[in-house]
Design an enzyme around this catalytic site. Structure first.
Site, PDB file in Angstrom:
ATOM      1  N   LYS A 290       0.850  -1.198   0.000  1.00 20.48           N
ATOM      2  CA  LYS A 290       0.000   0.000   0.000  1.00 20.48           C
ATOM      3  C   LYS A 290       0.884   1.245   0.000  1.00 20.48           C
ATOM      4  O   LYS A 290       2.031   1.234   0.467  1.00 20.48           O
ATOM      5  CB  LYS A 290      -0.962   0.038   1.199  1.00 20.48           C
ATOM      6  CG  LYS A 290      -0.315   0.025   2.586  1.00 20.48           C
ATOM      7  CD  LYS A 290      -0.059   1.400   3.169  1.00 20.48           C
ATOM      8  CE  LYS A 290       0.667   1.311   4.498  1.00 20.48           C
ATOM      9  NZ  LYS A 290       1.245   2.535   4.977  1.00 20.48           N
TER      10      LYS A 290
ATOM     11  N   PRO B  68       9.294  -4.524   0.780  1.00 20.10           N
ATOM     12  CA  PRO B  68      10.301  -4.330   1.828  1.00 20.10           C
ATOM     13  C   PRO B  68       9.660  -4.432   3.224  1.00 20.10           C
ATOM     14  O   PRO B  68       8.525  -4.007   3.412  1.00 20.10           O
ATOM     15  CB  PRO B  68      10.830  -2.910   1.566  1.00 20.10           C
ATOM     16  CG  PRO B  68      10.406  -2.560   0.182  1.00 20.10           C
ATOM     17  CD  PRO B  68       9.205  -3.390  -0.153  1.00 20.10           C
TER      18      PRO B  68
ATOM     19  N   ALA C  96       9.105  -3.860   7.270  1.00 22.23           N
ATOM     20  CA  ALA C  96       9.169  -2.746   8.237  1.00 22.23           C
ATOM     21  C   ALA C  96       9.590  -1.465   7.518  1.00 22.23           C
ATOM     22  O   ALA C  96      10.511  -0.761   7.934  1.00 22.23           O
ATOM     23  CB  ALA C  96      10.098  -3.068   9.404  1.00 22.23           C
TER      24      ALA C  96
ATOM     25  N   GLY D 209       7.092   0.714   5.788  1.00 22.37           N
ATOM     26  CA  GLY D 209       6.027   1.690   5.562  1.00 22.37           C
ATOM     27  C   GLY D 209       5.110   1.345   4.406  1.00 22.37           C
ATOM     28  O   GLY D 209       4.224   2.117   4.058  1.00 22.37           O
TER      29      GLY D 209
ATOM     30  N   GLY E  70       3.225  -6.670   6.010  1.00 17.93           N
ATOM     31  CA  GLY E  70       2.636  -7.656   6.917  1.00 17.93           C
ATOM     32  C   GLY E  70       1.115  -7.609   6.845  1.00 17.93           C
ATOM     33  O   GLY E  70       0.444  -8.650   6.766  1.00 17.93           O
TER      34      GLY E  70
ATOM     35  N   ASP F 195      -4.195  -1.000   9.172  1.00 16.17           N
ATOM     36  CA  ASP F 195      -4.028  -0.989   7.714  1.00 16.17           C
ATOM     37  C   ASP F 195      -4.678  -2.183   7.034  1.00 16.17           C
ATOM     38  O   ASP F 195      -4.815  -2.204   5.808  1.00 16.17           O
ATOM     39  CB  ASP F 195      -2.534  -1.040   7.345  1.00 16.17           C
ATOM     40  CG  ASP F 195      -1.868   0.311   7.481  1.00 16.17           C
ATOM     41  OD1 ASP F 195      -2.588   1.306   7.715  1.00 16.17           O
ATOM     42  OD2 ASP F 195      -0.630   0.364   7.353  1.00 16.17           O
TER      43      ASP F 195
HETATM   44  P1  ATP Z   1       2.821  -0.850   8.612  1.00 16.78           P
HETATM   45  O1  ATP Z   1       1.691  -1.779   8.226  1.00 16.78           O
HETATM   46  O2  ATP Z   1       2.778  -0.475  10.047  1.00 16.78           O
HETATM   47  O3  ATP Z   1       3.044   0.275   7.670  1.00 16.78           O
HETATM   48  P2  ATP Z   1       5.377  -1.706   7.721  1.00 16.78           P
HETATM   49  O4  ATP Z   1       5.067  -1.718   6.275  1.00 16.78           O
HETATM   50  O5  ATP Z   1       6.258  -0.607   8.187  1.00 16.78           O
HETATM   51  O6  ATP Z   1       4.077  -1.778   8.576  1.00 16.78           O
HETATM   52  P3  ATP Z   1       5.775  -4.572   7.803  1.00 16.78           P
HETATM   53  O7  ATP Z   1       6.593  -5.000   6.634  1.00 16.78           O
HETATM   54  O8  ATP Z   1       4.321  -4.847   7.768  1.00 16.78           O
HETATM   55  O9  ATP Z   1       6.063  -3.062   8.130  1.00 16.78           O
HETATM   56  O10 ATP Z   1       6.458  -5.256   9.102  1.00 16.78           O
HETATM   57  C1  ATP Z   1       6.401  -4.734  10.398  1.00 16.78           C
HETATM   58  C2  ATP Z   1       6.826  -5.847  11.354  1.00 16.78           C
HETATM   59  O11 ATP Z   1       5.799  -6.838  11.360  1.00 16.78           O
HETATM   60  C3  ATP Z   1       8.092  -6.558  10.940  1.00 16.78           C
HETATM   61  O12 ATP Z   1       9.184  -6.043  11.633  1.00 16.78           O
HETATM   62  C4  ATP Z   1       7.859  -8.024  11.264  1.00 16.78           C
HETATM   63  O13 ATP Z   1       8.531  -8.454  12.412  1.00 16.78           O
HETATM   64  C5  ATP Z   1       6.373  -8.144  11.543  1.00 16.78           C
HETATM   65  N1  ATP Z   1       5.707  -9.064  10.581  1.00 16.78           N
HETATM   66  C6  ATP Z   1       4.839 -10.011  10.932  1.00 16.78           C
HETATM   67  N2  ATP Z   1       4.380 -10.650   9.852  1.00 16.78           N
HETATM   68  C7  ATP Z   1       4.942 -10.090   8.772  1.00 16.78           C
HETATM   69  C8  ATP Z   1       4.850 -10.330   7.367  1.00 16.78           C
HETATM   70  N3  ATP Z   1       4.054 -11.274   6.848  1.00 16.78           N
HETATM   71  N4  ATP Z   1       5.589  -9.550   6.548  1.00 16.78           N
HETATM   72  C9  ATP Z   1       6.379  -8.577   7.065  1.00 16.78           C
HETATM   73  N5  ATP Z   1       6.516  -8.332   8.382  1.00 16.78           N
HETATM   74  C10 ATP Z   1       5.800  -9.064   9.241  1.00 16.78           C
END
Ligand code: ATP
Length: 294
Positions: free
Chosen positions: A12, A91, A93, A95, A99, A131
Protein backbone atom coordinates in the site's frame (compact mmCIF):
# COMPACT_ATOMS: atom_id res chain seq x y z
CA UNK A 1 -10.87 -26.76 -1.83
CA UNK A 2 -8.17 -26.58 -4.56
CA UNK A 3 -4.56 -26.54 -3.45
CA UNK A 4 -2.19 -24.92 -3.91
CA UNK A 5 -4.21 -21.73 -3.48
CA UNK A 6 -2.24 -18.71 -4.65
CA UNK A 7 -2.82 -15.06 -3.85
CA UNK A 8 -0.93 -11.80 -4.25
CA UNK A 9 -0.52 -9.40 -1.31
CA UNK A 10 -0.29 -5.85 -2.64
CA UNK A 11 1.86 -3.12 -1.05
CA UNK A 12 0.00 0.00 0.00
CA UNK A 13 0.93 3.59 -0.51
CA UNK A 14 -0.50 6.56 1.38
CA UNK A 15 -0.83 9.24 -1.31
CA UNK A 16 -1.68 11.63 1.49
CA UNK A 17 -1.47 11.06 5.21
CA UNK A 18 -2.74 13.71 7.63
CA UNK A 19 -1.97 12.94 11.26
CA UNK A 20 -4.43 13.68 14.03
CA UNK A 21 -4.16 13.36 17.80
CA UNK A 22 -3.62 10.07 19.65
CA UNK A 23 -6.82 8.28 20.69
CA UNK A 24 -7.60 6.50 23.94
CA UNK A 25 -6.73 3.13 22.32
CA UNK A 26 -3.19 4.32 21.54
CA UNK A 27 -3.76 4.58 17.79
CA UNK A 28 -3.70 8.02 16.13
CA UNK A 29 -6.56 9.60 14.25
CA UNK A 30 -5.70 9.73 10.56
CA UNK A 31 -6.99 10.99 7.29
CA UNK A 32 -5.33 9.15 4.45
CA UNK A 33 -5.71 8.25 0.80
CA UNK A 34 -4.61 4.63 0.35
CA UNK A 35 -3.81 2.98 -2.91
CA UNK A 36 -2.61 -0.56 -3.69
CA UNK A 37 0.46 -1.18 -5.80
CA UNK A 38 1.55 -3.96 -8.13
CA UNK A 39 4.59 -4.49 -5.87
CA UNK A 40 3.35 -7.65 -4.15
CA UNK A 41 4.27 -10.60 -1.98
CA UNK A 42 3.15 -14.00 -3.21
CA UNK A 43 1.32 -16.44 -0.95
CA UNK A 44 1.01 -20.13 -1.68
CA UNK A 45 -1.22 -22.30 0.51
CA UNK A 46 -0.67 -26.07 0.54
CA UNK A 47 -1.84 -28.90 2.80
CA UNK A 48 -0.04 -29.39 6.14
CA UNK A 49 -1.43 -32.58 7.75
CA UNK A 50 0.59 -31.95 10.94
CA UNK A 51 -1.08 -28.56 11.52
CA UNK A 52 -1.04 -24.95 10.35
CA UNK A 53 2.30 -23.28 9.73
CA UNK A 54 3.71 -20.20 8.00
CA UNK A 55 6.98 -20.07 6.10
CA UNK A 56 8.30 -16.56 5.46
CA UNK A 57 12.01 -16.13 4.78
CA UNK A 58 13.35 -12.79 5.98
CA UNK A 59 10.71 -12.24 8.67
CA UNK A 60 11.72 -13.82 11.97
CA UNK A 61 9.25 -14.15 14.84
CA UNK A 62 5.49 -14.32 14.93
CA UNK A 63 3.92 -13.71 11.52
CA UNK A 64 0.74 -11.68 11.07
CA UNK A 65 -0.44 -14.39 8.67
CA UNK A 66 -0.35 -16.94 11.52
CA UNK A 67 -2.50 -14.53 13.55
CA UNK A 68 -4.94 -14.22 10.64
CA UNK A 69 -5.20 -18.03 10.26
CA UNK A 70 -5.69 -18.49 14.03
CA UNK A 71 -8.38 -15.79 14.12
CA UNK A 72 -10.20 -17.37 11.17
CA UNK A 73 -10.18 -20.77 12.89
CA UNK A 74 -11.46 -19.18 16.11
CA UNK A 75 -14.35 -17.81 14.02
CA UNK A 76 -15.28 -21.33 12.83
CA UNK A 77 -13.32 -21.53 9.57
CA UNK A 78 -12.26 -25.15 9.38
CA UNK A 79 -10.19 -26.37 6.42
CA UNK A 80 -7.64 -29.18 7.06
CA UNK A 81 -4.16 -28.04 8.28
CA UNK A 82 -2.47 -25.50 6.01
CA UNK A 83 1.02 -24.30 5.18
CA UNK A 84 1.16 -20.69 4.00
CA UNK A 85 4.46 -19.93 2.22
CA UNK A 86 5.15 -16.23 1.69
CA UNK A 87 7.56 -14.95 -0.95
CA UNK A 88 8.44 -11.47 0.32
CA UNK A 89 8.90 -8.75 -2.30
CA UNK A 90 7.50 -5.83 -0.29
CA UNK A 91 10.30 -4.33 1.83
CA UNK A 92 9.86 -5.33 5.50
CA UNK A 93 9.17 -2.75 8.24
CA UNK A 94 9.37 -0.15 5.50
CA UNK A 95 6.03 1.69 5.56
CA UNK A 96 4.48 -0.24 2.66
CA UNK A 97 2.17 -2.37 4.81
CA UNK A 98 3.69 -5.71 3.82
CA UNK A 99 2.64 -7.66 6.92
CA UNK A 100 -0.89 -6.24 6.74
CA UNK A 101 -1.03 -7.06 3.02
CA UNK A 102 -0.08 -10.70 3.68
CA UNK A 103 -2.72 -11.02 6.41
CA UNK A 104 -5.29 -9.34 4.14
CA UNK A 105 -4.42 -11.75 1.31
CA UNK A 106 -5.15 -14.72 3.59
CA UNK A 107 -8.50 -13.18 4.56
CA UNK A 108 -9.27 -12.69 0.86
CA UNK A 109 -8.51 -16.28 -0.09
CA UNK A 110 -10.07 -17.89 3.02
CA UNK A 111 -13.54 -18.38 1.44
CA UNK A 112 -11.92 -20.36 -1.38
CA UNK A 113 -10.70 -22.94 1.17
CA UNK A 114 -13.72 -23.27 3.50
CA UNK A 115 -16.92 -21.36 4.29
CA UNK A 116 -16.44 -18.28 6.47
CA UNK A 117 -18.79 -15.56 7.70
CA UNK A 118 -17.96 -12.28 5.83
CA UNK A 119 -18.80 -10.30 8.99
CA UNK A 120 -16.19 -12.30 10.90
CA UNK A 121 -13.61 -11.58 8.19
CA UNK A 122 -14.24 -7.84 8.52
CA UNK A 123 -13.91 -8.01 12.33
CA UNK A 124 -10.70 -10.05 12.09
CA UNK A 125 -9.22 -7.56 9.59
CA UNK A 126 -9.91 -4.63 11.92
CA UNK A 127 -8.46 -6.52 14.91
CA UNK A 128 -5.22 -7.44 13.11
CA UNK A 129 -4.17 -3.86 12.40
CA UNK A 130 -5.38 -0.46 11.25
CA UNK A 131 -4.03 -0.99 7.71
CA UNK A 132 -5.49 -4.46 7.18
CA UNK A 133 -9.12 -3.54 6.27
CA UNK A 134 -7.99 -1.31 3.38
CA UNK A 135 -5.83 -4.12 2.02
CA UNK A 136 -8.53 -6.81 2.09
CA UNK A 137 -10.20 -5.01 -0.82
CA UNK A 138 -7.26 -3.55 -2.77
CA UNK A 139 -7.69 -0.28 -4.65
CA UNK A 140 -7.92 3.39 -3.75
CA UNK A 141 -9.84 4.37 -0.64
CA UNK A 142 -10.05 7.24 1.80
CA UNK A 143 -9.30 6.10 5.35
CA UNK A 144 -10.49 7.88 8.48
CA UNK A 145 -10.63 6.77 12.11
CA UNK A 146 -7.23 5.15 12.59
CA UNK A 147 -7.17 4.56 8.82
CA UNK A 148 -9.58 1.63 9.22
CA UNK A 149 -12.86 3.39 8.37
CA UNK A 150 -12.93 3.23 4.60
CA UNK A 151 -14.56 4.99 1.70
CA UNK A 152 -13.60 2.98 -1.41
CA UNK A 153 -13.01 5.07 -4.54
CA UNK A 154 -13.57 3.94 -8.12
CA UNK A 155 -10.14 4.96 -9.39
CA UNK A 156 -7.43 7.62 -9.44
CA UNK A 157 -5.69 9.45 -12.26
CA UNK A 158 -2.83 7.33 -13.70
CA UNK A 159 0.61 7.39 -12.13
CA UNK A 160 3.79 5.36 -11.81
CA UNK A 161 5.83 4.87 -8.65
CA UNK A 162 9.56 4.79 -8.11
CA UNK A 163 10.26 2.82 -4.91
CA UNK A 164 13.51 3.51 -3.05
CA UNK A 165 13.87 1.06 -0.13
CA UNK A 166 16.21 2.22 2.64
CA UNK A 167 19.05 0.29 4.27
CA UNK A 168 17.52 0.01 7.76
CA UNK A 169 13.92 -0.61 8.85
CA UNK A 170 11.92 1.85 10.99
CA UNK A 171 9.43 0.46 13.51
CA UNK A 172 6.05 2.10 12.91
CA UNK A 173 5.50 2.74 16.64
CA UNK A 174 8.81 4.61 16.91
CA UNK A 175 7.82 6.94 14.06
CA UNK A 176 4.48 7.78 15.71
CA UNK A 177 6.28 8.42 19.02
CA UNK A 178 8.70 10.75 17.24
CA UNK A 179 5.77 12.51 15.55
CA UNK A 180 4.26 13.11 19.01
CA UNK A 181 7.61 14.35 20.34
CA UNK A 182 7.85 16.79 17.42
CA UNK A 183 4.23 17.87 17.90
CA UNK A 184 3.22 17.04 14.32
CA UNK A 185 -0.41 16.07 14.96
CA UNK A 186 -3.19 18.30 13.68
CA UNK A 187 -6.31 18.90 15.73
CA UNK A 188 -9.42 16.76 15.24
CA UNK A 189 -11.22 19.82 13.84
CA UNK A 190 -8.49 20.39 11.26
CA UNK A 191 -8.64 16.73 10.25
CA UNK A 192 -12.44 16.89 9.90
CA UNK A 193 -12.18 19.97 7.65
CA UNK A 194 -9.55 18.26 5.47
CA UNK A 195 -11.73 15.15 5.27
CA UNK A 196 -14.66 17.20 3.98
CA UNK A 197 -12.42 18.65 1.26
CA UNK A 198 -10.54 15.49 0.32
CA UNK A 199 -13.42 13.74 -1.45
CA UNK A 200 -13.91 16.61 -3.89
CA UNK A 201 -10.16 17.16 -4.21
CA UNK A 202 -9.71 13.50 -5.23
CA UNK A 203 -12.45 13.85 -7.83
CA UNK A 204 -10.56 16.89 -9.11
CA UNK A 205 -7.36 14.94 -9.96
CA UNK A 206 -5.73 15.22 -6.51
CA UNK A 207 -3.59 18.38 -6.84
CA UNK A 208 0.13 17.92 -6.02
CA UNK A 209 -0.26 20.09 -2.91
CA UNK A 210 -2.41 17.33 -1.36
CA UNK A 211 0.24 14.67 -1.84
CA UNK A 212 1.85 15.07 1.60
CA UNK A 213 2.77 12.84 4.51
CA UNK A 214 2.61 14.37 7.99
CA UNK A 215 4.79 11.51 9.33
CA UNK A 216 7.66 12.41 7.01
CA UNK A 217 9.48 14.82 9.39
CA UNK A 218 9.36 12.15 12.11
CA UNK A 219 10.77 9.46 9.80
CA UNK A 220 13.51 11.83 8.58
CA UNK A 221 14.34 12.79 12.17
CA UNK A 222 14.93 9.09 13.02
CA UNK A 223 16.64 8.23 9.71
CA UNK A 224 18.21 11.36 8.16
CA UNK A 225 19.46 9.28 5.20
CA UNK A 226 15.87 9.50 3.90
CA UNK A 227 16.62 13.09 2.79
CA UNK A 228 19.17 11.81 0.24
CA UNK A 229 16.59 9.46 -1.28
CA UNK A 230 13.95 12.22 -1.41
CA UNK A 231 16.41 14.48 -3.23
CA UNK A 232 17.45 11.67 -5.59
CA UNK A 233 13.81 11.05 -6.54
CA UNK A 234 13.26 14.76 -7.17
CA UNK A 235 16.46 14.92 -9.24
CA UNK A 236 15.19 11.92 -11.21
CA UNK A 237 12.13 13.90 -12.27
CA UNK A 238 9.50 12.76 -9.74
CA UNK A 239 6.46 15.06 -9.66
CA UNK A 240 6.27 14.36 -5.90
CA UNK A 241 8.76 12.61 -3.62
CA UNK A 242 7.60 11.48 -0.19
CA UNK A 243 8.06 8.94 2.55
CA UNK A 244 5.70 5.98 2.20
CA UNK A 245 3.49 5.55 5.29
CA UNK A 246 5.66 5.57 8.40
CA UNK A 247 8.79 5.06 6.27
CA UNK A 248 11.61 4.71 5.72
CA UNK A 249 10.84 3.76 2.07
CA UNK A 250 10.87 6.78 -0.22
CA UNK A 251 8.59 6.90 -3.22
CA UNK A 252 8.67 9.13 -6.27
CA UNK A 253 5.31 9.71 -7.97
CA UNK A 254 5.25 10.18 -11.74
CA UNK A 255 1.83 11.40 -12.71
CA UNK A 256 0.01 10.99 -16.02
CA UNK A 257 -0.27 8.26 -18.65
CA UNK A 258 3.51 8.30 -19.17
CA UNK A 259 4.10 8.04 -15.39
CA UNK A 260 4.98 4.32 -15.33
CA UNK A 261 7.54 4.77 -18.16
CA UNK A 262 9.10 7.80 -16.46
CA UNK A 263 9.31 5.90 -13.16
CA UNK A 264 11.02 2.98 -14.92
CA UNK A 265 13.57 5.31 -16.52
CA UNK A 266 14.21 6.92 -13.12
CA UNK A 267 14.76 3.52 -11.46
CA UNK A 268 17.34 2.64 -14.12
CA UNK A 269 19.11 5.96 -13.73
CA UNK A 270 19.33 5.49 -9.93
CA UNK A 271 20.43 1.84 -9.97
CA UNK A 272 24.05 2.67 -9.08
CA UNK A 273 23.21 4.60 -5.89
CA UNK A 274 20.00 2.68 -5.03
CA UNK A 275 20.52 -0.95 -6.10
CA UNK A 276 17.12 -1.95 -4.62
CA UNK A 277 15.26 0.74 -6.59
CA UNK A 278 12.16 -0.68 -8.22
CA UNK A 279 8.92 0.47 -9.81
CA UNK A 280 5.24 -0.15 -9.21
CA UNK A 281 1.89 0.96 -10.57
CA UNK A 282 -1.58 1.15 -9.04
CA UNK A 283 -3.50 -2.12 -9.05
CA UNK A 284 -6.81 -0.33 -9.67
CA UNK A 285 -10.17 -1.18 -8.15
CA UNK A 286 -11.92 -4.42 -8.98
CA UNK A 287 -9.30 -5.63 -11.41
CA UNK A 288 -7.83 -8.11 -8.99
CA UNK A 289 -5.78 -10.72 -10.65
CA UNK A 290 -5.73 -13.81 -8.45
CA UNK A 291 -2.66 -15.83 -9.30
CA UNK A 292 -3.61 -18.77 -11.51
CA UNK A 293 -3.27 -22.15 -9.80
CA UNK A 294 -0.40 -24.11 -11.27
P1 ATP B 1 2.82 -0.85 8.61
O1 ATP B 1 1.69 -1.78 8.23
O2 ATP B 1 2.78 -0.47 10.05
O3 ATP B 1 3.04 0.27 7.67
P2 ATP B 1 5.38 -1.71 7.72
O4 ATP B 1 5.07 -1.72 6.28
O5 ATP B 1 6.26 -0.61 8.19
O6 ATP B 1 4.08 -1.78 8.58
P3 ATP B 1 5.78 -4.57 7.80
O7 ATP B 1 6.59 -5.00 6.63
O8 ATP B 1 4.32 -4.85 7.77
O9 ATP B 1 6.06 -3.06 8.13
O10 ATP B 1 6.46 -5.26 9.10
C1 ATP B 1 6.40 -4.73 10.40
C2 ATP B 1 6.83 -5.85 11.35
O11 ATP B 1 5.80 -6.84 11.36
C3 ATP B 1 8.09 -6.56 10.94
O12 ATP B 1 9.18 -6.04 11.63
C4 ATP B 1 7.86 -8.02 11.26
O13 ATP B 1 8.53 -8.45 12.41
C5 ATP B 1 6.37 -8.14 11.54
N1 ATP B 1 5.71 -9.06 10.58
C6 ATP B 1 4.84 -10.01 10.93
N2 ATP B 1 4.38 -10.65 9.85
C7 ATP B 1 4.94 -10.09 8.77
C8 ATP B 1 4.85 -10.33 7.37
N3 ATP B 1 4.05 -11.27 6.85
N4 ATP B 1 5.59 -9.55 6.55
C9 ATP B 1 6.38 -8.58 7.06
N5 ATP B 1 6.52 -8.33 8.38
C10 ATP B 1 5.80 -9.06 9.24
Amino acid sequence: MTLPALERAYAKVNLCLFLGPPRADGRHELLTLFDSLTLADELSVTAAPSGDRVVCAGVPGRNLVADAVAALRAAGWDPPGLCVAIEKRIPVAAGMGGGSADAAAVLRLAPRLAPVDPGAVARIAAGLGADVPAQVDPGPSIGTGAGDVLLPLPGLPPYGVLVLPQPSPLPTAAVYREADRLGLARTSDELAALRDELTSVVADRLPDAWIVNDLQPAAVSLAPVIEDALQAARDAGADRALVCGSGPTVIGLYRGEDGPDRATAAAHSLQASFPRATVAAPVGRGVLDPMPNE
